[in-house]
Design a protein around this motif. Structure first.
Motif, PDB file in Angstrom:
ATOM      1  N   TYR A   1       0.752  -0.930   0.090  1.00 18.14           N
ATOM      2  CA  TYR A   1      -0.081   0.159   0.149  1.00 18.14           C
ATOM      3  C   TYR A   1       0.889   1.356   0.110  1.00 18.14           C
ATOM      4  CZ  TYR A   1      -2.821  -4.165   1.227  1.00 18.14           C
ATOM      5  OH  TYR A   1      -3.839  -5.280   1.128  1.00 18.14           O
ATOM      6  N   ASN A   2       1.674   1.180   0.676  1.00 20.24           N
ATOM      7  CA  ASN A   2       3.080   2.618   1.054  1.00 20.24           C
ATOM      8  C   ASN A   2       3.513   2.703  -0.131  1.00 20.24           C
ATOM      9  OD1 ASN A   2       2.421   3.445   4.043  1.00 20.24           O
ATOM     10  ND2 ASN A   2       3.951   1.542   4.027  1.00 20.24           N
TER      11      ASN A   2
ATOM     12  N   LEU B   1       2.251   1.241  -3.039  1.00 18.78           N
ATOM     13  CA  LEU B   1       1.490   2.128  -4.482  1.00 18.78           C
ATOM     14  C   LEU B   1       1.258   3.663  -4.047  1.00 18.78           C
ATOM     15  CD1 LEU B   1      -1.752  -0.637  -4.933  1.00 18.78           C
ATOM     16  CD2 LEU B   1      -0.417   0.654  -6.285  1.00 18.78           C
ATOM     17  N   GLN B   2       1.934   4.834  -3.069  1.00 16.52           N
ATOM     18  CA  GLN B   2       1.453   5.638  -2.831  1.00 16.52           C
ATOM     19  C   GLN B   2       2.917   5.941  -3.609  1.00 16.52           C
ATOM     20  OE1 GLN B   2       0.078   7.480  -0.428  1.00 16.52           O
ATOM     21  NE2 GLN B   2      -0.808   5.901   1.283  1.00 16.52           N
ATOM     22  N   ALA B   3       3.134   6.162  -3.630  1.00 15.38           N
ATOM     23  CA  ALA B   3       4.342   6.854  -4.176  1.00 15.38           C
ATOM     24  C   ALA B   3       4.510   6.616  -5.657  1.00 15.38           C
ATOM     25  CB  ALA B   3       5.542   5.864  -3.453  1.00 15.38           C
TER      26      ALA B   3
ATOM     27  N   THR C   1       1.755   5.836  -7.010  1.00 15.67           N
ATOM     28  CA  THR C   1       0.721   7.064  -8.472  1.00 15.67           C
ATOM     29  C   THR C   1       0.919   8.230  -8.421  1.00 15.67           C
ATOM     30  OG1 THR C   1      -0.514   6.625  -6.179  1.00 15.67           O
ATOM     31  CG2 THR C   1      -1.440   4.977  -8.223  1.00 15.67           C
ATOM     32  N   LYS C   2       1.384   8.451  -6.713  1.00 15.73           N
ATOM     33  CA  LYS C   2       1.419  10.321  -6.742  1.00 15.73           C
ATOM     34  C   LYS C   2       2.763  10.269  -7.770  1.00 15.73           C
ATOM     35  CE  LYS C   2       0.346  10.421  -2.092  1.00 15.73           C
ATOM     36  NZ  LYS C   2      -0.763   9.619  -2.516  1.00 15.73           N
TER      37      LYS C   2
END
Lengths: 171, 108
Positions: B31-32, B34-36, B38-39
């Motif tokens: 999940y972490n 994915l944060q990097a 996507t953003k």
């Protein structure tokens, strides 16, 4: 049926713009790309579910476009800010993260508005939409959880966007 | 002038893409990461596209750039959402130092 034709024309237009089979300097036309796009667009129009246009009248409300433009500006600011935030956390030697999944409630009703809000959440500071429940709850993965209270989290994550999206899609 | 702005956008975009990739390696769980992913990658790619739009002299290339920009802004967060949800449903655990999981609490 009318919906499918609109969908076909739209996808065919995007195909033509993306492949651009016309060369005006030599006058040549790439027939292959035009025919392939025609077939692909028909397939897309047949497969896709009927999109309802019963709220079509809303498309002609200029106030919506005004709020949309304001929203783009506000959103761009938070997009850059969120990237600097994530960049800081990634490059920091100690990796300062405190991740978790929190639950927040939204008052938005229509599908389009909820989709727009979910995408906005994902693209802004340290948050990522994981799931949406039909009774109006989002599950959001937060890279640095600062509060456990549901209302507080909602205010911090969607407080600044919900109002805009409500104005644009539901107002 | 516009040309230099385009070049600056290109460099900034590549920098954000690089940071996104570093994040993909350094952060602990799906999940972490994915944060990097996507953003940073969304903004980085949008900046590269915007730089190209500013620098090109061909109108059709600019239109194609704008179409790609809109598509990336819509599809990238949608894909991230699908991946995160799919990972959770498939039983991928959160990082063991995660401090809260309302999603898991509501499902059990």
């Amino acid at each position: 049926m009318a919906n499918k034709i609109i969908l076909f024309l739209l996808s065919y237009l995007i195909w033509l713009l993306l492949t651009w089979p016309f060369d005006f300097s030599t006058g040549q036309i790439n027939v292959q790309a035009i025919v392939a796009g025609f077939i692909a667009s028909i397939l897309v129009a047949m497969i896709m579910r009927e999109i309802s246009y019963h709220r079509l009248a809303r498309l002609f409300n200029p106030l919506r476009y005004f709020w949309f433009c304001v929203y783009i500006l506000v959103f761009s600011y938070y997009l850059v800010k969120s990237n600097l935030d994530v960049a800081f956390r990634v490059l920091h030697p100690d990796l300062p993260i405190k991740p978790g999944i929190v639950k927040i409630k939204t008052r938005l009703q229509t599908d389009t508005a909820i989709t727009a809000l979910a995408n906005s959440i994902t693209l802004t500071p340290g948050t990522l939409t994981v799931d949406y429940r039909n009774d109006g709850y989002f599950y959001v993965h937060w890279i640095y959880v600062t509060t456990f209270s549901q209302e507080e989290a909602a205010a911090r994550i969607i407080g600044r966007f919900e109002w805009f999206i409500h104005k644009i899609f539901e107002g | 002038m516009i040309k230099y702005l385009g070049i600056a956008l290109l460099y900034a975009g590549v920098l954000f893409d690089l940071i996104g990739c570093i994040g993909l390696v350094r952060l602990p769980d799906v999940y972490n990461r994915l944060q990097a992913a996507t953003k940073c990658v969304t903004l980085g790619t949008c900046m590269i596209l915007a730089g190209t739009i500013l620098m090109t002299t061909s109108l059709i290339l600019a239109i194609q750039g704008i179409i790609c920009l809109v598509f990336i802004l819509i599809t990238s967060p949608t894909a991230a959402h699908a991946l995160a949800r799919g990972a959770y449903k498939a039983g991928v655990k959160l990082w063991d130092k995660s401090i809260v999981d309302h999603y898991g609490e509501d499902q059990s």
